[in-house]
Scaffold this motif. Structure first.
Motif, PDB file in Angstrom:
ATOM      1  N   LEU A 267       0.805  -1.219   0.000  1.00  0.00           N
ATOM      2  CA  LEU A 267       0.000   0.000   0.000  1.00  0.00           C
ATOM      3  C   LEU A 267       0.838   1.270   0.000  1.00  0.00           C
ATOM      4  CD1 LEU A 267      -2.803  -0.964   2.550  1.00  0.00           C
ATOM      5  CD2 LEU A 267      -2.995  -0.839   0.065  1.00  0.00           C
ATOM      6  N   THR A 268       2.058   1.195   0.506  1.00  0.00           N
ATOM      7  CA  THR A 268       2.877   2.402   0.629  1.00  0.00           C
ATOM      8  C   THR A 268       3.972   2.499  -0.437  1.00  0.00           C
ATOM      9  OG1 THR A 268       4.381   1.279   2.172  1.00  0.00           O
ATOM     10  CG2 THR A 268       2.517   2.485   3.129  1.00  0.00           C
ATOM     11  N   SER A 269       4.041   1.505  -1.330  1.00  0.00           N
ATOM     12  CA  SER A 269       5.112   1.485  -2.335  1.00  0.00           C
ATOM     13  C   SER A 269       4.553   1.691  -3.735  1.00  0.00           C
ATOM     14  CB  SER A 269       5.873   0.153  -2.274  1.00  0.00           C
ATOM     15  OG  SER A 269       6.446  -0.051  -1.004  1.00  0.00           O
ATOM     16  N   ARG A 270       5.374   2.285  -4.584  1.00  0.00           N
ATOM     17  CA  ARG A 270       4.976   2.559  -5.961  1.00  0.00           C
ATOM     18  C   ARG A 270       6.060   2.062  -6.909  1.00  0.00           C
ATOM     19  NH1 ARG A 270       5.621   7.773  -5.972  1.00  0.00           N
ATOM     20  NH2 ARG A 270       3.550   8.323  -5.238  1.00  0.00           N
ATOM     21  N   ASN A 271       5.668   1.285  -7.903  1.00  0.00           N
ATOM     22  CA  ASN A 271       6.606   0.865  -8.936  1.00  0.00           C
ATOM     23  C   ASN A 271       6.681   1.896 -10.047  1.00  0.00           C
ATOM     24  OD1 ASN A 271       7.136  -1.499  -7.601  1.00  0.00           O
ATOM     25  ND2 ASN A 271       6.611  -2.846  -9.302  1.00  0.00           N
ATOM     26  N   VAL A 272       7.796   1.918 -10.740  1.00  0.00           N
ATOM     27  CA  VAL A 272       7.980   2.778 -11.900  1.00  0.00           C
ATOM     28  C   VAL A 272       8.077   1.875 -13.128  1.00  0.00           C
ATOM     29  CG1 VAL A 272       9.494   4.437 -13.048  1.00  0.00           C
ATOM     30  CG2 VAL A 272       9.109   4.586 -10.581  1.00  0.00           C
ATOM     31  N   GLY A 273       7.166   2.080 -14.078  1.00  0.00           N
ATOM     32  CA  GLY A 273       7.147   1.247 -15.270  1.00  0.00           C
ATOM     33  C   GLY A 273       8.235   1.636 -16.257  1.00  0.00           C
ATOM     34  N   GLY A 274       8.464   0.750 -17.215  1.00  0.00           N
ATOM     35  CA  GLY A 274       9.483   0.999 -18.235  1.00  0.00           C
ATOM     36  C   GLY A 274      10.239  -0.265 -18.565  1.00  0.00           C
ATOM     37  N   GLY A 275      11.115  -0.187 -19.519  1.00  0.00           N
ATOM     38  CA  GLY A 275      11.898  -1.337 -19.932  1.00  0.00           C
ATOM     39  C   GLY A 275      13.099  -1.563 -19.039  1.00  0.00           C
ATOM     40  N   ARG A 276      13.995  -2.410 -19.538  1.00  0.00           N
ATOM     41  CA  ARG A 276      15.178  -2.751 -18.747  1.00  0.00           C
ATOM     42  C   ARG A 276      16.101  -1.546 -18.537  1.00  0.00           C
ATOM     43  NH1 ARG A 276      15.484  -8.069 -17.760  1.00  0.00           N
ATOM     44  NH2 ARG A 276      14.206  -9.464 -19.045  1.00  0.00           N
ATOM     45  N   TRP A 277      15.991  -0.538 -19.406  1.00  0.00           N
ATOM     46  CA  TRP A 277      16.818   0.648 -19.221  1.00  0.00           C
ATOM     47  C   TRP A 277      16.457   1.354 -17.916  1.00  0.00           C
ATOM     48  CZ3 TRP A 277      15.038   5.649 -18.713  1.00  0.00           C
ATOM     49  CH2 TRP A 277      13.705   5.868 -19.045  1.00  0.00           C
ATOM     50  N   VAL A 278      15.172   1.257 -17.515  1.00  0.00           N
ATOM     51  CA  VAL A 278      14.766   1.853 -16.244  1.00  0.00           C
ATOM     52  C   VAL A 278      15.358   1.050 -15.087  1.00  0.00           C
ATOM     53  CG1 VAL A 278      12.811   2.565 -14.810  1.00  0.00           C
ATOM     54  CG2 VAL A 278      12.656   2.734 -17.299  1.00  0.00           C
ATOM     55  N   ASP A 279      15.451  -0.282 -15.248  1.00  0.00           N
ATOM     56  CA  ASP A 279      16.096  -1.108 -14.221  1.00  0.00           C
ATOM     57  C   ASP A 279      17.532  -0.646 -13.975  1.00  0.00           C
ATOM     58  OD1 ASP A 279      13.754  -2.501 -14.409  1.00  0.00           O
ATOM     59  OD2 ASP A 279      14.633  -4.390 -15.054  1.00  0.00           O
ATOM     60  N   VAL A 280      18.250  -0.395 -15.073  1.00  0.00           N
ATOM     61  CA  VAL A 280      19.644   0.042 -14.966  1.00  0.00           C
ATOM     62  C   VAL A 280      19.712   1.459 -14.393  1.00  0.00           C
ATOM     63  CG1 VAL A 280      21.760   0.546 -16.245  1.00  0.00           C
ATOM     64  CG2 VAL A 280      20.373  -1.457 -16.855  1.00  0.00           C
ATOM     65  N   LEU A 281      18.879   2.343 -14.917  1.00  0.00           N
ATOM     66  CA  LEU A 281      18.889   3.741 -14.491  1.00  0.00           C
ATOM     67  C   LEU A 281      18.627   3.879 -12.998  1.00  0.00           C
ATOM     68  CD1 LEU A 281      18.885   6.797 -15.364  1.00  0.00           C
ATOM     69  CD2 LEU A 281      16.395   6.570 -15.557  1.00  0.00           C
ATOM     70  N   MET A 282      17.668   3.107 -12.477  1.00  0.00           N
ATOM     71  CA  MET A 282      17.248   3.253 -11.086  1.00  0.00           C
ATOM     72  C   MET A 282      17.807   2.166 -10.181  1.00  0.00           C
ATOM     73  SD  MET A 282      13.291   4.531 -11.462  1.00  0.00           S
ATOM     74  CE  MET A 282      13.228   4.908  -9.711  1.00  0.00           C
ATOM     75  N   GLY A 283      18.726   1.372 -10.680  1.00  0.00           N
ATOM     76  CA  GLY A 283      19.341   0.349  -9.840  1.00  0.00           C
ATOM     77  C   GLY A 283      18.373  -0.674  -9.303  1.00  0.00           C
ATOM     78  N   TYR A 320      -2.291  -2.240  -6.232  1.00  0.00           N
ATOM     79  CA  TYR A 320      -0.891  -2.327  -6.654  1.00  0.00           C
ATOM     80  C   TYR A 320      -0.630  -1.144  -7.579  1.00  0.00           C
ATOM     81  CZ  TYR A 320       3.315  -4.443  -8.829  1.00  0.00           C
ATOM     82  OH  TYR A 320       4.583  -4.700  -9.303  1.00  0.00           O
ATOM     83  N   MET A 321       0.271  -0.268  -7.197  1.00  0.00           N
ATOM     84  CA  MET A 321       0.491   0.980  -7.927  1.00  0.00           C
ATOM     85  C   MET A 321       1.723   0.907  -8.817  1.00  0.00           C
ATOM     86  SD  MET A 321      -0.295   4.169  -8.592  1.00  0.00           S
ATOM     87  CE  MET A 321      -1.385   4.796  -7.303  1.00  0.00           C
ATOM     88  N   GLN A 322       1.561   1.278 -10.084  1.00  0.00           N
ATOM     89  CA  GLN A 322       2.696   1.449 -10.986  1.00  0.00           C
ATOM     90  C   GLN A 322       2.378   2.589 -11.941  1.00  0.00           C
ATOM     91  OE1 GLN A 322       4.974  -1.833 -12.832  1.00  0.00           O
ATOM     92  NE2 GLN A 322       4.348  -0.976 -14.810  1.00  0.00           N
ATOM     93  N   VAL A 323       3.333   3.508 -12.092  1.00  0.00           N
ATOM     94  CA  VAL A 323       3.177   4.635 -13.005  1.00  0.00           C
ATOM     95  C   VAL A 323       4.487   4.838 -13.749  1.00  0.00           C
ATOM     96  CG1 VAL A 323       1.459   5.788 -11.539  1.00  0.00           C
ATOM     97  CG2 VAL A 323       3.877   6.320 -11.246  1.00  0.00           C
ATOM     98  N   SER A 324       4.473   5.747 -14.709  1.00  0.00           N
ATOM     99  CA  SER A 324       5.703   6.088 -15.417  1.00  0.00           C
ATOM    100  C   SER A 324       6.577   6.971 -14.530  1.00  0.00           C
ATOM    101  CB  SER A 324       5.380   6.821 -16.717  1.00  0.00           C
ATOM    102  OG  SER A 324       4.811   8.095 -16.432  1.00  0.00           O
ATOM    103  N   LEU A 325       7.848   7.108 -14.897  1.00  0.00           N
ATOM    104  CA  LEU A 325       8.753   7.943 -14.103  1.00  0.00           C
ATOM    105  C   LEU A 325       8.300   9.402 -14.084  1.00  0.00           C
ATOM    106  CD1 LEU A 325      11.316   7.852 -12.411  1.00  0.00           C
ATOM    107  CD2 LEU A 325      12.653   8.248 -14.483  1.00  0.00           C
ATOM    108  N   PRO A 326       7.948  10.020 -15.233  1.00  0.00           N
ATOM    109  CA  PRO A 326       7.453  11.404 -15.176  1.00  0.00           C
ATOM    110  C   PRO A 326       6.199  11.551 -14.313  1.00  0.00           C
ATOM    111  CG  PRO A 326       8.045  10.823 -17.434  1.00  0.00           C
ATOM    112  CD  PRO A 326       8.084   9.562 -16.634  1.00  0.00           C
ATOM    113  N   LYS A 327       5.298  10.573 -14.405  1.00  0.00           N
ATOM    114  CA  LYS A 327       4.073  10.639 -13.608  1.00  0.00           C
ATOM    115  C   LYS A 327       4.391  10.569 -12.124  1.00  0.00           C
ATOM    116  CE  LYS A 327      -0.371  10.431 -12.717  1.00  0.00           C
ATOM    117  NZ  LYS A 327      -1.241  11.618 -12.890  1.00  0.00           N
ATOM    118  N   SER A 328       5.353   9.732 -11.741  1.00  0.00           N
ATOM    119  CA  SER A 328       5.711   9.624 -10.323  1.00  0.00           C
ATOM    120  C   SER A 328       6.260  10.944  -9.804  1.00  0.00           C
ATOM    121  CB  SER A 328       6.730   8.500 -10.117  1.00  0.00           C
ATOM    122  OG  SER A 328       7.990   8.844 -10.661  1.00  0.00           O
TER     123      SER A 328
END
Length: 357
Positions: A267-283, A320-328
């Motif tokens: 309830l308190t966590s938010r995922n950021v959607g995107g491809g594997r480049w987001v995995d690398v960018l955000m560790g 379950y919350m997931q949004v794009s990086l700009p939206k977050s």
């Protein structure tokens, strides 16, 4: 959070069987197994990158091109910090001591931050994310994350700032690197119990003292000062912009509430959607829900765990919350500005409200 979501009459009495069932599913998929080859590559790359960075500083010499090197340094050191974060959560080795010392070396000797100080703070955050008076990540000196915090800042300059604090959040991140280093040094200087305190002091002294010596020996002082400012600014901004999307603007948990582990984390966590480049960018921090549920899960397994957790939450009617990086980022700005306007309950979540003791 929709008020239409249904919950048991006494949600705080829900058995831990929900999370146990999810854990068994994740373990059966092999997602908790260590990934030694993956981390061997990452750790080797981190060491080589830092050595290449030092060599580049020496080769470029007294030139304003060092500013580009400083920006690269901020990015490289943030990626090294992500690896330290993985080790601190025991994602790399099966042996706890190996993880602990790996995180300590990466944090203190490579990045210049205190592993012990960060570990204590981060452990408290994981135990009670977004819980009022319990999560240190929503208790900052210059920002108000709750209406009660905003109510304590009453003079005119503070009131003016709070109404616009969302817009100042990201510019302030350029100072986060300096703030982290100052907090780490202050923590190590205190004479209380801190495991491996002597080793941390030695390693941080080598890192910070050696780093300053290298910069001022190679560069003239104007270039050196700009180099340090740019490197520290990029590092702080990158770190803050990677950690902030994960919880800021998500529901706050009242201090008198009792939530089971599964719902407290989701309830308190938010995922950021995107491809594997987001995995690398955000560790890997973009898979925050999965990381909070399974902190010791190796980073490369988080993406594979995501559909399992999503399906399980959907089946059990857990948002379950997931949004794009700009939206977050937009959510963070709006949330902070709303709190700064002294809205007494800016994000009243009916889901967390029913968990009041």
């Amino acid at each position: 959070m929709s008020s239409a979501t249904t919950l048991p009459t006494r949600p705080r009495d829900r058995a831990v069987s929900d999370f146990t069932e999810l854990t068994r599913t994740v373990q059966a998929a092999g997602l908790m197994k260590r990934r030694p080859a993956h981390y061997a590559v990452r750790l080797s790359a981190a060491v080589l990158a830092v050595l290449a960075l030092v060599a580049t500083i020496i080769l470029v010499g007294d030139s304003w091109w060092q500013i580009a090197v400083a920006a690269a340094a901020g990015i490289i050191l943030t990626q090294v910090a992500f690896l330290g974060h993985d080790a601190a959560h025991r994602q790399i080795f099966a042996d706890g001591r190996a993880n602990n010392w790996t995180s300590l070396v990466l944090a203190d000797l490579f990045v210049g931050l205190s592993h012990g100080w960060w570990q204590r703070k981060h452990t408290r955050h994981h135990a009670n994310p977004n819980k009022i008076d319990a999560d240190p990540d929503i208790d900052l000196e210059f920002l108000a994350f709750t209406p009660d915090q905003a109510a304590t800042k009453t003079n005119k300059p503070q009131a003016w700032f709070l109404k616009r604090q969302g817009y100042f959040f990201f510019p302030l991140l350029f100072l986060e690197g300096l703030a982290l280093h100052v907090a780490a040094i202050k923590r190590l200087s205190q004479r209380d119990k801190l495991e491996h305190r002597a080793a941390e002091i030695v390693m941080m002294s080598i890192r910070l003292g050696g780093g300053l010596a290298l910069v001022f020996l190679v560069m003239s002082w104007p270039i050196a000062l700009v180099f340090l400012a740019v490197q520290m600014g990029i590092f702080g901004f990158y770190m803050g912009a990677s950690f902030a999307p994960n919880h800021k603007g998500m529901p706050l948990i009242p201090k008198d509430s009792r939530l089971d582990f599964l719902r407290r984390q989701v309830l308190t966590s938010r995922n950021v959607g995107g491809g594997r480049w987001v995995d690398v960018l955000m560790g890997g921090l973009n898979h925050q829900v999965e990381h909070h549920l399974f902190p010791s899960m190796p980073r490369p397994s988080l993406r594979r765990a995501k559909p399992i957790v999503q399906a399980y939450c959907r089946e059990h009617n857990i948002p379950y919350m997931q949004v794009s990086l700009p939206k977050s980022y937009a959510i963070i700005v709006k949330y902070l500005n709303t709190v700064g306007l002294s809205d007494r309950d800016p994000f009243n979540c009916p889901i967390t409200a029913v968990y009041r003791a």
